[in-house]
Design an enzyme around this catalytic site. Structure first.
Site, PDB file in Angstrom:
ATOM      1  N   CYS A 124      73.033  76.251  -1.519  1.00 18.61           N
ATOM      2  CA  CYS A 124      72.981  74.806  -1.232  1.00 18.61           C
ATOM      3  C   CYS A 124      72.161  74.479   0.013  1.00 18.61           C
ATOM      4  O   CYS A 124      71.848  73.316   0.261  1.00 18.61           O
ATOM      5  CB  CYS A 124      74.389  74.246  -1.104  1.00 18.61           C
ATOM      6  SG  CYS A 124      75.440  74.699  -2.488  1.00 18.61           S
ATOM      7  N   HIS A 252      74.214  68.088   2.645  1.00 18.81           N
ATOM      8  CA  HIS A 252      74.366  68.580   1.272  1.00 18.81           C
ATOM      9  C   HIS A 252      75.567  67.876   0.651  1.00 18.81           C
ATOM     10  O   HIS A 252      76.626  67.738   1.288  1.00 18.81           O
ATOM     11  CB  HIS A 252      74.561  70.098   1.295  1.00 18.81           C
ATOM     12  CG  HIS A 252      75.151  70.633   0.035  1.00 18.81           C
ATOM     13  ND1 HIS A 252      74.629  70.333  -1.204  1.00 18.81           N
ATOM     14  CD2 HIS A 252      76.238  71.427  -0.187  1.00 18.81           C
ATOM     15  CE1 HIS A 252      75.365  70.926  -2.132  1.00 18.81           C
ATOM     16  NE2 HIS A 252      76.353  71.588  -1.546  1.00 18.81           N
ATOM     17  N   ASN A 286      77.737  67.727  -7.290  1.00 13.26           N
ATOM     18  CA  ASN A 286      77.187  68.695  -6.332  1.00 13.26           C
ATOM     19  C   ASN A 286      76.118  69.525  -7.056  1.00 13.26           C
ATOM     20  O   ASN A 286      76.444  70.352  -7.900  1.00 13.26           O
ATOM     21  CB  ASN A 286      78.337  69.577  -5.820  1.00 13.26           C
ATOM     22  CG  ASN A 286      77.878  70.680  -4.886  1.00 13.26           C
ATOM     23  OD1 ASN A 286      76.717  71.090  -4.887  1.00 13.26           O
ATOM     24  ND2 ASN A 286      78.803  71.195  -4.093  1.00 13.26           N
TER      25      ASN A 286
HETATM   26  O1  UT7 Z   1      78.384  73.336  -2.429  1.00 12.05           O
HETATM   27  C1  UT7 Z   1      78.770  74.590  -1.972  1.00 12.05           C
HETATM   28  C2  UT7 Z   1      79.801  74.522  -0.940  1.00 12.05           C
HETATM   29  N1  UT7 Z   1      81.058  74.156  -1.548  1.00 12.05           N
HETATM   30  C3  UT7 Z   1      81.861  73.307  -0.961  1.00 12.05           C
HETATM   31  O2  UT7 Z   1      81.528  72.814   0.099  1.00 12.05           O
HETATM   32  C4  UT7 Z   1      83.198  73.044  -1.589  1.00 12.05           C
HETATM   33  C5  UT7 Z   1      84.251  72.918  -0.528  1.00 12.05           C
HETATM   34  N2  UT7 Z   1      85.599  72.729  -1.065  1.00 12.05           N
HETATM   35  C6  UT7 Z   1      85.998  71.586  -1.678  1.00 12.05           C
HETATM   36  O3  UT7 Z   1      85.209  70.669  -1.876  1.00 12.05           O
HETATM   37  C7  UT7 Z   1      87.448  71.456  -2.024  1.00 12.05           C
HETATM   38  O4  UT7 Z   1      88.169  72.515  -1.448  1.00 12.05           O
HETATM   39  C8  UT7 Z   1      87.742  71.442  -3.550  1.00 12.05           C
HETATM   40  C9  UT7 Z   1      87.196  70.166  -4.154  1.00 12.05           C
HETATM   41  C10 UT7 Z   1      87.142  72.645  -4.232  1.00 12.05           C
HETATM   42  C11 UT7 Z   1      89.256  71.456  -3.788  1.00 12.05           C
HETATM   43  O5  UT7 Z   1      89.846  70.339  -3.127  1.00 12.05           O
HETATM   44  P1  UT7 Z   1      91.057  70.565  -2.121  1.00 12.05           P
HETATM   45  O6  UT7 Z   1      91.431  69.232  -1.646  1.00 12.05           O
HETATM   46  O7  UT7 Z   1      90.621  71.575  -1.077  1.00 12.05           O
HETATM   47  O8  UT7 Z   1      92.149  71.152  -3.059  1.00 12.05           O
HETATM   48  P2  UT7 Z   1      92.974  72.527  -2.900  1.00 12.05           P
HETATM   49  O9  UT7 Z   1      92.161  73.660  -3.445  1.00 12.05           O
HETATM   50  O10 UT7 Z   1      93.508  72.629  -1.515  1.00 12.05           O
HETATM   51  O11 UT7 Z   1      94.164  72.254  -3.872  1.00 12.05           O
HETATM   52  C12 UT7 Z   1      95.169  71.249  -3.600  1.00 12.05           C
HETATM   53  C13 UT7 Z   1      96.028  71.078  -4.839  1.00 12.05           C
HETATM   54  C14 UT7 Z   1      96.487  72.426  -5.415  1.00 12.05           C
HETATM   55  O12 UT7 Z   1      97.770  72.231  -5.969  1.00 12.05           O
HETATM   56  P3  UT7 Z   1      99.076  72.692  -5.177  1.00 12.05           P
HETATM   57  O13 UT7 Z   1      98.908  74.162  -4.982  1.00 12.05           O
HETATM   58  O14 UT7 Z   1      99.053  71.925  -3.882  1.00 12.05           O
HETATM   59  O15 UT7 Z   1     100.173  72.293  -6.095  1.00 12.05           O
HETATM   60  C15 UT7 Z   1      95.502  72.669  -6.513  1.00 12.05           C
HETATM   61  O16 UT7 Z   1      96.031  73.501  -7.523  1.00 12.05           O
HETATM   62  O17 UT7 Z   1      95.255  70.451  -5.871  1.00 12.05           O
HETATM   63  C16 UT7 Z   1      95.243  71.280  -7.032  1.00 12.05           C
HETATM   64  N3  UT7 Z   1      93.948  71.135  -7.662  1.00 12.05           N
HETATM   65  C17 UT7 Z   1      93.668  70.203  -8.568  1.00 12.05           C
HETATM   66  N4  UT7 Z   1      94.442  69.235  -9.111  1.00 12.05           N
HETATM   67  C18 UT7 Z   1      93.858  68.431 -10.014  1.00 12.05           C
HETATM   68  C19 UT7 Z   1      92.822  71.881  -7.428  1.00 12.05           C
HETATM   69  N5  UT7 Z   1      91.828  71.419  -8.200  1.00 12.05           N
HETATM   70  C20 UT7 Z   1      92.328  70.380  -8.915  1.00 12.05           C
HETATM   71  C21 UT7 Z   1      91.777  69.514  -9.874  1.00 12.05           C
HETATM   72  N6  UT7 Z   1      92.568  68.560 -10.395  1.00 12.05           N
HETATM   73  N7  UT7 Z   1      90.486  69.597 -10.276  1.00 12.05           N
END
Ligand code: UT7
Length: 330
Positions: A124, A252, A286
């Site tokens: 990225c 990005h 993204n």
């Molecule tokens: O471009 C390259 C660089 N990449 C990035 O910069 C990505 C950076 N990371 C992110 O953008 C975020 O971490 C994500 C979008 C990937 C995930 O969002 P988050 O707010 O960090 O979610 P999380 O992984 O901390 O998960 C929180 C909760 C979890 O449930 P529990 O364990 O709290 O019950 C996940 O299982 O949200 C759940 N979850 C979802 N729920 C509904 C994770 N993905 C989803 C989803 N829909 N798509």
């Protein structure tokens, strides 16, 4: 005694002369993703990532197809003929082949013959690395005009049922033509502030040709919101520009919450409250190395930025790699 090797004539600086972009026609909404059985909702994606829709390429639409279209538009925008381009750089991490690379094919199809052509894989951050390389080539006299393209087809590498990745990543291409400034003119691309965090290498991985992308989203998120704003501030410092002079911030487009966290830190350092902040992720998703030039081209088309605006670009992602520079918009 061995002969003294002649050096090429240095150019005082480089600038962006034109922009172009290409997005696939197919729109995929959040509702489309949950409708195919992925355990997610429109509300969750909007609130946690900021995406409303993204674009996926057709099966027969390749990274190179998108790069050719974006690159051709950037050339037309710059008012240059293909024969005036000396080098084509394609930033990509989603080519289906190890060889041939994307740049040689892209150059040939645009009609840029016998140009230097190579790919850059800094995920990225790739477009910012490409822009920095192009600027340095021009300043050193090894090229006069360079076409820099970020092009990705991430939909080929995403598990369509993995909710941690399939909601984020998308396809597209964006391009910039870079050329020299004349003696006495002001340079339009500042020095690059770049680096890497190889200790976090395992946080975003496509391990081989038969694997999907895997990401430790939480870890990358934490890293991005703490480590990337200082890189952008370093790019300002290297260019001798105060935060107060920044018209446009283009991080990005990884996640709208990350974009907003970076913008908050740049504003806290003195950037104007009305600084335009790219939010192209809302409608484009993204697109990795394509996200910065796509956002620039879209913001220009929407009239949100003007020629002469000072834009602060910062790319970051797998590697983990990052790069930032200040540019004057064409
Ligand atoms: O471009 C390259 C660089 N990449 C990035 O910069 C990505 C950076 N990371 C992110 O953008 C975020 O971490 C994500 C979008 C990937 C995930 O969002 P988050 O707010 O960090 O979610 P999380 O992984 O901390 O998960 C929180 C909760 C979890 O449930 P529990 O364990 O709290 O019950 C996940 O299982 O949200 C759940 N979850 C979802 N729920 C509904 C994770 N993905 C989803 C989803 N829909 N798509």
């Amino acid at each position: 005694m061995s002969p003294v090797l002649r050096q090429l004539t240095l150019t005082p600086g480089a600038r962006i002369l034109g922009l172009g972009s290409r997005q696939p026609e197919r729109i995929v909404t959040n509702a489309d993703i949950s409708a195919r059985g992925v355990d997610t909702t429109d509300e969750w994606i909007r609130a946690r990532v900021g995406i409303e829709q993204r674009r996926f390429a057709r099966a027969d639409e390749s990274v190179v197809d998108m790069a050719v279209d974006a690159g051709s538009k950037a050339l037309a925008d710059a008012g240059l003929a293909p024969s005036e381009i000396d080098a084509v750089l394609v930033a990509t991490c989603t080519m289906p082949s190890f060889i041939p690379n994307a740049a040689g094919q892209t150059a040939d199809r645009i009609g840029v013959h016998a140009a230097a052509a190579f790919d850059i894989n800094a995920a990225c951050a790739g477009f910012c690395y490409g822009l920095g390389t192009a600027s340095d080539m021009i300043r050193a006299g090894s090229a006069r005009h360079v076409l820099v393209i970020g092009a990705e087809k991430l939909s080929d590498w995403v598990d369509p049922m993995d909710r941690s990745t399939c909601i984020i990543f998308a396809d597209g291409a964006g391009a910039a033509v870079v050329g020299p400034v004349e003696e006495g003119d002001r340079p339009g691309i500042g020095p690059i502030a770049a680096g890497s965090a190889g200790d976090l290498v395992d946080t975003i991985v496509i391990s081989d040709r038969n694997s999907f992308i895997h990401q430790d989203g939480r870890e990358v998120y934490r890293w991005a919101i703490t480590k990337i704003a200082p890189v952008a501030l370093r790019a300002l410092e290297l260019a001798g520009v105060a935060p107060a002079d920044v018209d446009v911030l283009v991080p990005h487009q990884a996640n709208l919450r990350i974009v907003e966290a970076i913008a908050k830190r740049i504003r806290a350092a003195g950037a104007p409250g009305d600084m335009v902040v790219a939010d192209d992720i809302i409608h484009s998703g993204n697109t990795s190395s394509a996200s910065i030039p796509l956002a620039l081209d879209h913001m220009r088309a929407e009239g949100r930025v003007r020629s002469g605006d000072l834009a602060l670009l910062v790319g970051f992602g797998a590697g983990l790699s990052y790069a930032s520079q200040v540019v004057v918009l064409p």
